[in-house]
Design a protein around this motif. Structure first.
Motif, PDB file in Angstrom:
ATOM      1  N   ARG A 161      -5.934   2.666   1.472  1.00 11.08           N
ATOM      2  CA  ARG A 161      -4.507   2.674   1.848  1.00 11.08           C
ATOM      3  C   ARG A 161      -3.770   3.784   1.107  1.00 11.08           C
ATOM      4  O   ARG A 161      -2.927   4.488   1.696  1.00 11.08           O
ATOM      5  N   ASN A 162      -4.067   3.962  -0.180  1.00  9.48           N
ATOM      6  CA  ASN A 162      -3.416   5.031  -0.932  1.00  9.48           C
ATOM      7  C   ASN A 162      -3.764   6.410  -0.377  1.00  9.48           C
ATOM      8  O   ASN A 162      -2.923   7.318  -0.372  1.00  9.48           O
ATOM      9  N   ALA A 163      -4.998   6.556   0.094  1.00  8.92           N
ATOM     10  CA  ALA A 163      -5.396   7.837   0.694  1.00  8.92           C
ATOM     11  C   ALA A 163      -4.581   8.110   1.956  1.00  8.92           C
ATOM     12  O   ALA A 163      -4.135   9.244   2.195  1.00  8.92           O
ATOM     13  N   LEU A 164      -4.366   7.077   2.775  1.00  9.58           N
ATOM     14  CA  LEU A 164      -3.535   7.238   3.970  1.00  9.58           C
ATOM     15  C   LEU A 164      -2.103   7.632   3.598  1.00  9.58           C
ATOM     16  O   LEU A 164      -1.486   8.487   4.255  1.00  9.58           O
ATOM     17  N   LEU A 165      -1.576   7.007   2.547  1.00 11.80           N
ATOM     18  CA  LEU A 165      -0.209   7.311   2.115  1.00 11.80           C
ATOM     19  C   LEU A 165      -0.092   8.761   1.649  1.00 11.80           C
ATOM     20  O   LEU A 165       0.877   9.459   1.980  1.00 11.80           O
ATOM     21  N   ASN A 238       7.072  -2.686   2.879  1.00  8.42           N
ATOM     22  CA  ASN A 238       7.225  -1.585   1.931  1.00  8.42           C
ATOM     23  C   ASN A 238       6.470  -0.322   2.348  1.00  8.42           C
ATOM     24  O   ASN A 238       6.393   0.627   1.575  1.00  8.42           O
ATOM     25  N   ARG A 239       5.936  -0.325   3.576  1.00  4.08           N
ATOM     26  CA  ARG A 239       5.109   0.821   3.992  1.00  4.08           C
ATOM     27  C   ARG A 239       5.896   2.131   3.967  1.00  4.08           C
ATOM     28  O   ARG A 239       5.399   3.164   3.479  1.00  4.08           O
ATOM     29  N   HIS A 240       7.125   2.126   4.475  1.00  2.00           N
ATOM     30  CA  HIS A 240       7.926   3.363   4.492  1.00  2.00           C
ATOM     31  C   HIS A 240       8.216   3.833   3.065  1.00  2.00           C
ATOM     32  O   HIS A 240       8.098   5.041   2.755  1.00  2.00           O
ATOM     33  N   SER A 249       2.941   0.081  -3.837  1.00  6.16           N
ATOM     34  CA  SER A 249       3.796  -0.454  -4.901  1.00  6.16           C
ATOM     35  C   SER A 249       3.749  -1.971  -5.025  1.00  6.16           C
ATOM     36  O   SER A 249       4.309  -2.523  -5.985  1.00  6.16           O
ATOM     37  N   ARG A 250       3.105  -2.658  -4.079  1.00  5.99           N
ATOM     38  CA  ARG A 250       3.016  -4.123  -4.138  1.00  5.99           C
ATOM     39  C   ARG A 250       1.557  -4.539  -4.084  1.00  5.99           C
ATOM     40  O   ARG A 250       0.738  -3.932  -3.387  1.00  5.99           O
ATOM     41  N   GLY A 251       1.217  -5.583  -4.854  1.00  4.42           N
ATOM     42  CA  GLY A 251      -0.151  -6.084  -4.815  1.00  4.42           C
ATOM     43  C   GLY A 251      -0.612  -6.598  -6.162  1.00  4.42           C
ATOM     44  O   GLY A 251       0.085  -6.463  -7.177  1.00  4.42           O
TER      45      GLY A 251
END
Length: 368
Positions: A161-165, A238-240, A249-251
């Motif tokens: 997910r961080n790579a996608l961001l 929080n995706r945007h 930022s959440r998890g």
């Protein structure tokens, strides 16, 4: 769990050592910088496949040499076990149990349960939340194999997910795949951490009260985004924001523990002695928990634990570790005063070793 013999070649400043240990208490005596902590770190390696100091494997090879080997010979529930760790520069680490190499190092975690208290533990109080999560994960992983596997799956999904961001990807379906995996694994991890801390915190409080002679109260408070509800809706909401930040930022990778002295954070108001008391209480509670959960008593490593403590707190710690509750203990110090007190209290088998510039010699011992 009893470590009966330890063989070391080229580990840190120890060129060679072949040591036999007491099943009760083993003391390493010497000045600072002589290699006492390195001996404990070698024992730690055999339980966790890595250094307590978190050095890269190659940095633990003695200067000027190309490899190190650490071998331990154990007695575990009536069975003899041999653990081997060997590292050559620019080659893969070899870790074996009874001469058979592990397919995955994570499969070994928990086989040789161990608790270590050392001066660097101060980072638990003063460092970031990652230090405190690692503490929780280390304890749970030693008795719950599924937990470690689930944590690995969560971290892999988080990386994706961080790579996608970072790529500023706009494909919602790709986010959905990894967020759903994060959600399912996060719930399991949060539940395990919450159950563990509900059992652990009362034991920690008890040890702190005993060491401090009930002169002050200490507490741990678990903080997690999952206390607010399931993770998946939080990730989507929080995706945007995360796209702007470039990270998730959440998890449960943001979980933390507030370490409290009375109503205030320990890192803000705790004296050196109070912080040391807090850390030792954490480690003794960790030992107690692992002993209750596992099928064998952990090994306890205590590295220079008496520094910064007043005489009364030292007295309480000596009484605690001298009780029948604790199994095999390895302890380091720069003088014999407190070591002799522990030996006197225990009144059973012991070995005292001198450590001088990486050379280890037995000074005295008591056998049955």
């Amino acid at each position: 769990m009893i470590l009966s013999r330890l063989s070391i070649v080229n580990f840190k400043n120890i060129a060679q050592a072949d040591l036999s240990f007491s099943p009760n208490i083993n003391c390493f005596l010497g000045n600072n910088g002589m290699g006492k902590s390195n001996l404990l770190d070698a024992i730690y390696y055999l339980s966790f496949c890595k250094s307590y100091t978190r050095n890269p494997d190659s940095q633990n090879i003695r200067h000027g040499e190309d490899f190190f080997v650490v071998q331990g010979y154990y007695e575990r529930n009536g069975n003899e076990e041999e653990l081997y760790c060997g590292i050559k520069r620019r080659q893969k680490k070899a870790f074996k149990r009874n001469k058979k190499e592990y397919d995955r190092l994570s499969d070994h975690i928990g086989f040789a349960p161990l608790v270590m208290a050392a001066p660097s533990d101060n980072e638990l109080i003063l460092g970031g939340s990652e230090e405190r999560r690692k503490f929780i994960d280390l304890v749970i992983s030693q008795f719950d194999k599924q937990y470690l596997s689930t944590l690995i799956r969560y971290n892999k999904a988080l990386e994706q997910r961080n790579a996608l961001l970072r790529q500023e990807c706009s494909e919602e379906m790709l986010y959905d795949i990894w967020e759903e995996q994060m959600d399912s694994t996060a719930a399991q991890i949060h539940n395990s951490r919450d159950r563990f801390l509900q059992s652990f915190i009362p034991v920690f409080r008890r040890f702190y009260n005993e060491i401090s002679s009930q002169n002050e109260s200490a507490d741990l408070i678990y903080k997690s985004h999952l206390s607010e509800g399931a993770l998946l809706p939080q990730l989507k909401a929080n995706r945007h924001r995360d796209l702007i930040l470039g990270y998730t930022s959440r998890g449960i990778h943001r979980d933390d523990m507030d370490m409290m002295l009375g109503e205030y954070p320990m890192k803000r108001i705790g004296s050196q002695g109070q912080c040391k008391t807090y850390l030792i209480a954490l480690k003794l509670a960790q030992y107690d928990f692992l002993r209750e959960q596992g099928d064998t008593a952990p090994i306890l490593l205590l590295d220079d634990i008496f520094d910064k403590l007043d005489a009364e707190r030292v007295k309480q710690i000596v009484k605690l570790v001298s009780s029948d509750h604790f199994g095999q203990i390895f302890i380091t110090d720069t003088n014999r005063k407190y070591l002799d007190e522990i030996i006197h209290f225990i009144g059973s088998q012991y070995n005292i070793f001198s450590v001088d510039r990486g050379e280890v010699k037995i000074l005295e011992g008591k056998t049955p």
